[in-house]
Enzyme design. Structure first.
Site, short mmCIF file in Angstrom:
data_model
loop_
_atom_site.label_atom_id
_atom_site.label_comp_id
_atom_site.label_asym_id
_atom_site.label_seq_id
_atom_site.Cartn_x
_atom_site.Cartn_y
_atom_site.Cartn_z
N SER A 45 0.79 -1.23 0.00
CA SER A 45 0.00 0.00 0.00
C SER A 45 0.82 1.28 0.00
O SER A 45 0.33 2.33 -0.40
CB SER A 45 -0.98 0.01 1.17
OG SER A 45 -0.32 0.21 2.38
N LYS A 71 0.29 4.40 6.68
CA LYS A 71 -0.36 5.25 5.67
C LYS A 71 0.14 6.68 5.82
O LYS A 71 0.74 7.06 6.81
CB LYS A 71 -1.88 5.25 5.82
CG LYS A 71 -2.53 3.88 5.85
CD LYS A 71 -2.52 3.20 4.51
CE LYS A 71 -3.21 1.84 4.64
NZ LYS A 71 -2.95 0.99 3.52
#
Length: 153
Positions: A41, A84
């Site tokens: 990610s 993230k």
């Protein structure tokens, strides 16, 4: 028969071991720690098996900036952690399918690999209390060592 000086040396060594262990534990719990990235990610910034250093002071004092890479407990599974980037701070308007306003005490997180990231676009804003660390640098692999902090405004 065991000599008394030997017992004193063993006792002092054990005491030192426990003291150093407590200091190390406190450092990793409250100041900084190492983590290993898993998943695609955050590619190309971070890849699977990259080793990063995270600091715990920013989350403790809720000091976040746009672009910070953070480690957070997963909303889908609280036993897992996700890495993230902060895209939105409290009060920001996020334009994704519809206008979302990031509530006070929350952040909007997205992975750098937008096509392969489960993030706030799927589960919405993330409570700042779930953030456990801010990534400050990547230390492995050695040829890719880099600082990952953002200058505050």
């Amino acid at each position: 028969m065991i000599h008394p000086s030997f017992i004193v040396k063993v006792k002092n060594s054990l005491l030192s071991f426990v003291q150093y262990g407590c200091v190390i534990h406190c450092f990793f719990e409250h100041i900084a720690e190492l983590a290993i990235c898993v998943g695609p990610s955050m590619e190309p910034t971070l890849s699977s098996n990259d080793v990063i250093v995270t600091e715990h002071l920013s989350p403790m004092f809720k000091k976040f900036n746009y672009g910070d890479i953070v480690v957070s407990k997963s909303l889908n599974n609280p036993k897992e952690f996700v890495c993230k980037r902060i895209i939105g701070l409290p009060g920001d308007r996020i334009y994704f399918n519809k206008i979302q306003i990031v509530p006070n005490g929350y952040v909007w997180l997205e992975g750098d690999n937008r096509e392969n990231s489960t993030d706030s676009r799927e589960y919405g804003p993330v409570p700042q209390g779930l953030i456990t660390g801010r990534v400050i640098c990547k230390i492995w692999p050695l040829k890719e060592v880099m600082m990952l902090t953002v200058k505050s405004k």
